[in-house]
Design a protein around this motif. Sequence first.
Motif, short mmCIF file in Angstrom:
data_model
loop_
_atom_site.label_atom_id
_atom_site.label_comp_id
_atom_site.label_asym_id
_atom_site.label_seq_id
_atom_site.Cartn_x
_atom_site.Cartn_y
_atom_site.Cartn_z
N LEU A 44 0.85 -1.20 0.00
CA LEU A 44 0.00 0.00 0.00
C LEU A 44 0.88 1.25 0.00
O LEU A 44 1.57 1.53 1.00
CB LEU A 44 -0.92 0.01 1.23
N PHE A 45 0.86 1.98 -1.09
CA PHE A 45 1.59 3.25 -1.18
C PHE A 45 0.92 4.25 -0.26
O PHE A 45 -0.32 4.36 -0.25
CB PHE A 45 1.54 3.72 -2.64
N GLU A 46 1.69 5.00 0.50
CA GLU A 46 1.17 5.89 1.54
C GLU A 46 0.32 5.15 2.56
O GLU A 46 -0.49 5.76 3.26
CB GLU A 46 0.33 7.05 0.94
N ASN A 98 13.43 18.04 -4.00
CA ASN A 98 12.26 18.63 -4.65
C ASN A 98 11.01 18.50 -3.77
O ASN A 98 10.09 19.31 -3.88
CB ASN A 98 11.98 17.91 -5.98
N HIS A 99 11.00 17.47 -2.93
CA HIS A 99 9.79 17.12 -2.17
C HIS A 99 10.22 16.31 -0.96
O HIS A 99 11.10 15.45 -1.07
CB HIS A 99 8.90 16.31 -3.12
N MET A 100 9.60 16.58 0.17
CA MET A 100 10.05 15.94 1.42
C MET A 100 9.19 14.75 1.83
O MET A 100 9.41 14.19 2.92
CB MET A 100 10.09 16.97 2.54
N GLU A 101 8.19 14.36 1.05
CA GLU A 101 7.44 13.16 1.46
C GLU A 101 8.44 12.00 1.58
O GLU A 101 9.35 11.87 0.75
CB GLU A 101 6.32 12.84 0.46
N PRO A 102 8.28 11.17 2.62
CA PRO A 102 9.35 10.21 2.92
C PRO A 102 9.60 9.14 1.85
O PRO A 102 10.59 8.41 1.96
CB PRO A 102 8.87 9.59 4.23
N ASP A 103 8.75 9.01 0.83
CA ASP A 103 9.12 8.08 -0.24
C ASP A 103 10.31 8.62 -1.04
O ASP A 103 10.97 7.86 -1.75
CB ASP A 103 7.93 7.77 -1.17
N HIS A 104 10.59 9.91 -0.89
CA HIS A 104 11.75 10.50 -1.58
C HIS A 104 12.83 10.97 -0.61
O HIS A 104 13.96 11.17 -1.02
CB HIS A 104 11.32 11.70 -2.44
N SER A 105 12.47 11.18 0.64
CA SER A 105 13.44 11.74 1.58
C SER A 105 13.89 10.75 2.64
O SER A 105 14.73 11.07 3.47
CB SER A 105 12.83 12.97 2.28
N VAL A 157 2.03 20.60 -5.31
CA VAL A 157 2.01 19.50 -6.29
C VAL A 157 2.86 18.37 -5.69
O VAL A 157 3.89 18.05 -6.16
CB VAL A 157 2.59 19.95 -7.64
N HIS A 158 2.46 17.86 -4.59
CA HIS A 158 1.20 18.02 -3.90
C HIS A 158 1.35 18.39 -2.42
O HIS A 158 0.38 18.25 -1.64
CB HIS A 158 0.39 16.70 -3.99
N TRP A 159 2.54 18.81 -2.01
CA TRP A 159 2.78 19.30 -0.64
C TRP A 159 3.19 20.77 -0.74
O TRP A 159 3.54 21.25 -1.83
CB TRP A 159 3.89 18.46 0.03
N CYS A 162 9.82 15.41 -9.85
CA CYS A 162 9.39 14.69 -8.65
C CYS A 162 8.03 14.02 -8.86
O CYS A 162 7.86 13.32 -9.85
CB CYS A 162 9.42 15.57 -7.42
N ASP A 163 7.05 14.24 -7.97
CA ASP A 163 5.77 13.53 -8.12
C ASP A 163 5.05 13.91 -9.41
O ASP A 163 4.33 13.10 -10.00
CB ASP A 163 4.85 13.85 -6.94
N GLY A 164 5.18 15.16 -9.81
CA GLY A 164 4.51 15.62 -11.02
C GLY A 164 4.91 14.79 -12.23
O GLY A 164 6.10 14.54 -12.43
N ARG A 195 -3.92 6.95 -12.37
CA ARG A 195 -4.26 6.46 -11.02
C ARG A 195 -3.46 7.24 -9.99
O ARG A 195 -4.00 7.66 -8.95
CB ARG A 195 -3.99 4.94 -10.91
N TYR A 196 -2.18 7.46 -10.26
CA TYR A 196 -1.35 8.24 -9.33
C TYR A 196 -1.91 9.66 -9.20
O TYR A 196 -2.01 10.21 -8.10
CB TYR A 196 0.11 8.28 -9.82
N TYR A 197 -2.28 10.23 -10.35
CA TYR A 197 -2.81 11.60 -10.32
C TYR A 197 -4.06 11.67 -9.45
O TYR A 197 -4.19 12.53 -8.57
CB TYR A 197 -3.11 12.11 -11.73
N ALA A 209 9.97 11.43 -10.37
CA ALA A 209 10.48 10.60 -9.28
C ALA A 209 9.77 9.26 -9.19
O ALA A 209 10.10 8.44 -8.32
CB ALA A 209 10.36 11.35 -7.96
N HIS A 210 8.78 9.04 -10.04
CA HIS A 210 8.11 7.74 -10.11
C HIS A 210 7.88 7.39 -11.58
O HIS A 210 7.32 8.20 -12.33
CB HIS A 210 6.73 7.77 -9.44
N GLY A 211 8.28 6.19 -11.97
CA GLY A 211 7.90 5.70 -13.29
C GLY A 211 8.83 6.13 -14.41
O GLY A 211 10.01 6.43 -14.19
FE1 FEO Z 1 4.48 12.90 -2.65
FE2 FEO Z 1 6.17 10.46 -4.30
O1 FEO Z 1 5.69 11.53 -2.79
#
Ligand code: FEO
Length: 397
Positions: free
Chosen positions: A22-24, A79-86, A145-147, A164-166, A194-196, A225-227
Amino acid sequence: MQPIEIRPNIYWVGVNDRSTDLFEGLWPISNQGVTYNAYLIKDEKNALIDLSKETFTDDFINQLESLIGLENLDYVITNHMEPDHSGALLRLRELAPQAKFLGMNKAVAMMKDFYTIDQNVEVLKHEQTLSLGRNTLKFIYTPFVHWPETMMTYMIEEKILFSCDGFGSFGCLDGVLFDDETSDQGFYEREALRYYTNIIAAFSKHVLQALDKLSAYEVQMVAPAHGLVWRKDPERIISLYKYWASLATERSEAGVTVLYGTMYRNTERALEHALQALASENVPVEVFNVGLTDPSYILPELWTKQGVLIAAPTYERAMFPAMVHALNMAEIKGVRNKTAAYIGSYSWSGGAKGVFEGYAERLNWDVVGTHEFIGSAKANDLEQIRALSRQLALKSK
Ligand code: FEO
C-alpha cells in the motif's frame, strides 16, 4: 536496476519497490510496484536530486556509490520531502556530512521536523539558479504539487525537468527507463492517471498554476520521481496532466461510473434495470463493486467521466459502509461537478439516500434523481429507476 546514464554524466539512480503493498499506507500497488527515481549529476560540483524511501536506503546508497564516492557529493536537492523521496536523508547525512541539503523554505523546515537535520542546509528561492560547472540548475517553486514545499528542478543546458511527483506514475520499471523503450506505454499512462487521482488530484488548481509556470521553459526530457522518463515525447505526459487537472473544474468525458454495493442482492437486482436503461442511451458505462474494489481503481473513472450512479442499500440507518468509504475518498480527492443519481434498498428505515444527498451537495453534483425502495424493487420502483437512469445517461453525454 543498475544506474542509467540519461544524458552525459547525468544518471538515473532509482530503485524498484516490488514489496510495498500500500503506497502511503492507502493505495494498492502489490501488482504494479512503484519506483523511487533519483538523479545524480556529475560535474565540477556533484549534485543529487531526490532520494528514496527509507526501506530502500541500502539499495539506493549502493546505486550512488557505484558512481561516486559520497565524500564527493556537493549538493542534495530535495524537490519534495514526502518520505518516499526523503527517507534516505538521515543516512546520507551521516555518509556525506559535507554535502549541502537544499530545498524550499518549507522543505528545510521538514528536514528538521522529520529527521532533525538542521545543519549544512540552505533555503532556495523560486527561480534561483545553481551552477554546477557545465550545467546550471534552476529551481521552480510548484507548491502543492502536492505538498506545500514541492518544487521542480530544471536543468538549463540539457532542458531536463526533474519533476518529482509531477508527471509520475505507479508501476515498476521492467528493465527499461524511457518512454521510447517500454513495450507498454499505456500501462504507465493508466498508472499515471491512477497516481494523479489518488495522490495529486485534490490540488489540481495548483497543478494548473505549476503548468503555467513551466510553460516558460522548453522541456526536452521529463524525469519524474516515479515511473518512466519521458524523452521521446515529453509533451505527451505534460498534455495528459493539463487535461487531468482541467477536469477538476471542467465538464468530463461522456460516460457513467457506476458504484454499487449490495448485501442480499435487492439493490443489485434493481441495478440490472438501471444498467440496461443506461445502455439504451448508448453512454459508456464502467461498473465497480465497492465491496470488492479499492477506491484507488475507482477514482480514475470518477475523475474522467461525467456521470455517477450510486447504488447502495441503507445500513443501520446510514449508507452501506463500503460505499461511504468510496464516496469519502471521492470527496477528499475533489471529485466535483458531476451528474449523479442514487438508487438503493432499505428494510426498516431509510438513511442511505440522505447520506448520498449530503455528499452530492458538498461536491456540487447535479442530482438527476434518487429512488430508494423498501425490500425488493417492485414494478413501480423499477419503472422510476429506469427513468432516472435514462435521464442520467442523457445528461452524462
Ligand atoms: Fe508525494 Fe512520491 O511523494
